[in-house]
Design an enzyme around this catalytic site. Structure first.
Site, mmCIF file in Angstrom:
data_model
loop_
_atom_site.group_PDB
_atom_site.id
_atom_site.type_symbol
_atom_site.label_atom_id
_atom_site.label_comp_id
_atom_site.label_asym_id
_atom_site.label_seq_id
_atom_site.Cartn_x
_atom_site.Cartn_y
_atom_site.Cartn_z
ATOM 1 N N ASP A 54 80.783 28.795 -6.531
ATOM 2 C CA ASP A 54 79.466 29.023 -5.908
ATOM 3 C C ASP A 54 78.561 27.809 -6.138
ATOM 4 O O ASP A 54 77.447 27.745 -5.612
ATOM 5 C CB ASP A 54 78.824 30.329 -6.390
ATOM 6 C CG ASP A 54 78.468 30.317 -7.859
ATOM 7 O OD1 ASP A 54 78.878 29.383 -8.572
ATOM 8 O OD2 ASP A 54 77.777 31.263 -8.316
ATOM 9 N N SER A 55 79.070 26.817 -6.878
ATOM 10 C CA SER A 55 78.374 25.523 -6.980
ATOM 11 C C SER A 55 78.167 24.937 -5.586
ATOM 12 O O SER A 55 77.374 24.018 -5.412
ATOM 13 C CB SER A 55 79.184 24.552 -7.851
ATOM 14 O OG SER A 55 80.541 24.519 -7.449
ATOM 15 N N ASP A 93 85.008 32.258 -5.982
ATOM 16 C CA ASP A 93 83.985 32.556 -6.986
ATOM 17 C C ASP A 93 83.060 33.657 -6.469
ATOM 18 O O ASP A 93 82.435 33.496 -5.412
ATOM 19 C CB ASP A 93 83.186 31.261 -7.206
ATOM 20 C CG ASP A 93 82.509 31.221 -8.550
ATOM 21 O OD1 ASP A 93 82.700 32.142 -9.360
ATOM 22 O OD2 ASP A 93 81.790 30.225 -8.795
ATOM 23 N N LYS A 123 86.996 34.732 -9.339
ATOM 24 C CA LYS A 123 86.371 34.456 -10.638
ATOM 25 C C LYS A 123 85.038 35.166 -10.675
ATOM 26 O O LYS A 123 84.357 35.243 -9.651
ATOM 27 C CB LYS A 123 86.162 32.949 -10.824
ATOM 28 C CG LYS A 123 85.356 32.596 -12.074
ATOM 29 C CD LYS A 123 85.314 31.115 -12.340
ATOM 30 C CE LYS A 123 84.193 30.394 -11.630
ATOM 31 N NZ LYS A 123 82.838 30.861 -11.944
ATOM 32 N N GLU A 125 81.403 35.573 -13.259
ATOM 33 C CA GLU A 125 80.688 35.129 -14.449
ATOM 34 C C GLU A 125 80.270 36.318 -15.303
ATOM 35 O O GLU A 125 79.853 37.347 -14.775
ATOM 36 C CB GLU A 125 79.422 34.352 -14.044
ATOM 37 C CG GLU A 125 79.709 33.048 -13.331
ATOM 38 C CD GLU A 125 78.439 32.246 -13.058
ATOM 39 O OE1 GLU A 125 77.351 32.590 -13.584
ATOM 40 O OE2 GLU A 125 78.537 31.261 -12.299
ATOM 41 N N GLU A 192 82.194 27.324 -20.206
ATOM 42 C CA GLU A 192 81.270 26.305 -19.670
ATOM 43 C C GLU A 192 80.109 26.057 -20.632
ATOM 44 O O GLU A 192 79.473 27.003 -21.124
ATOM 45 C CB GLU A 192 80.716 26.761 -18.304
ATOM 46 C CG GLU A 192 79.687 25.773 -17.757
ATOM 47 C CD GLU A 192 79.367 25.931 -16.278
ATOM 48 O OE1 GLU A 192 79.943 26.827 -15.623
ATOM 49 O OE2 GLU A 192 78.553 25.137 -15.782
#
Ligand code: KIV
Length: 276
Positions: A54-55, A93, A123, A125, A192
């Site tokens: 999602d960056s 993501d 993925k 978070e 991270e």
């Protein structure tokens, strides 16, 4: 996804193959990609894993952070990546608010990643508080990668991009988070923005691979954002970023030559033109 591979091309990586790389002592090299051409290049370079992160909200869409990225954005870009038919494992993501409402929402959106974009895994978070959600997605036969530490979707809670796990209590909490994700069935966990010793300890304690970003050299693998690797993101470069190319300079120079030639009338010549 890979039935068109020619002889000699890499075999498709699965989540369980990535998991086994830890036992085999083989480092995992991961890159983000958000479109067809760069997914091809990352795959041809031998990346084991391509993360459609999602960056993309920051490096492709120009937002200040990742919080405005939607499922529609992610599916659009993840589909472009899987159209490159990479041998690398493709991980989609899950963006902010695509799983926080509850397990049903999470399974539905993880399923959309697989059915609509053709990814191999997702993925998400967050640590212990999302372990049950992870369990449900894994229960739907979708491999899940965990992500703890400086998780960018939590910047409002953290008060910015701050290294996590610096105090012994925070380091213990991170360990607990990582372990609960492993227990919930994650095939790997991204670490991270945490001190390298904390990452080393987590890596030693987990049986699934850790993939570091800003987490030092002792993780089982590494991921970097493609635009950081290539020198294409002008706004900010964290300490952990190593630039392997100045592609921004190369592109700017090529564009400038093109503009100059059009302005002065030296492009296009007849060599670049059709006859009758
Ligand atoms: O969105 C992303 O690219 C990520 C990586 C930096 C791990 O989550």
């Amino acid at each position: 996804m890979n039935d068109e591979k020619k002889p000699g091309e890499r075999k498709k990586l699965t989540a369980s193959a990535v998991r086994k790389m830890k036992k085999a002592g083989e480092k995992i090299a991961a890159l983000t990609a958000y479109d067809f051409p760069t997914a091809r290049l990352a795959d041809e370079a031998g990346a084991d894993l391509i993360l459609v992160g999602d960056s993309l909200g920051m490096v492709v869409l120009g937002y200040d952070n990742t919080l405005r990225v939607t499922m529609a954005d992610m599916l659009h870009h993840a589909s472009a990546v899987t159209r490159a038919r990479p041998a690398a494992l493709v991980v989609g993501d899950m963006p902010f608010m695509s799983f926080q409402e509850g397990k049903h929402q999470a399974v539905r959106n993880a399923g959309r990643f697989v059915q609509e974009a053709g990814v191999d895994a997702v993925k998400l978070e967050g640590g212990k508080k999302h372990a049950e959600t992870v369990e449900r997605i894994v229960g739907a036969s979708i491999p899940v990668m965990g992500h703890v530490g400086l998780t960018p979707q939590s910047i409002l809670e953290f008060g910015g991009y701050r290294v996590q796990g610096k105090s012994p209590e925070d380091a213990d909490r991170l360990m607990e988070d990582a372990k609960s994700l492993e227990e919930a069935g994650c095939f790997s966990v991204v670490l991270e923005g945490i001190p390298w010793r904390v990452a080393q300890k987590i890596t030693q304690e987990l049986t699934v691979p850790t993939i570091g970003i800003g987490a030092g050299p002792r993780c089982d693998g590494q991921v970097l954002v493609m635009h950081d690797v290539l020198g294409l993101y002008p706004r900010y470069a964290p300490k952990f970023v190593k630039r392997y190319a100045e592609a921004g300079e190369v592109i700017r120079e090529a564009f400038a030559r093109y503009v100059k030639e059009v302005k002065e009338g030296t492009f296009p010549t007849l060599d670049y033109s059709y006859g009758e």
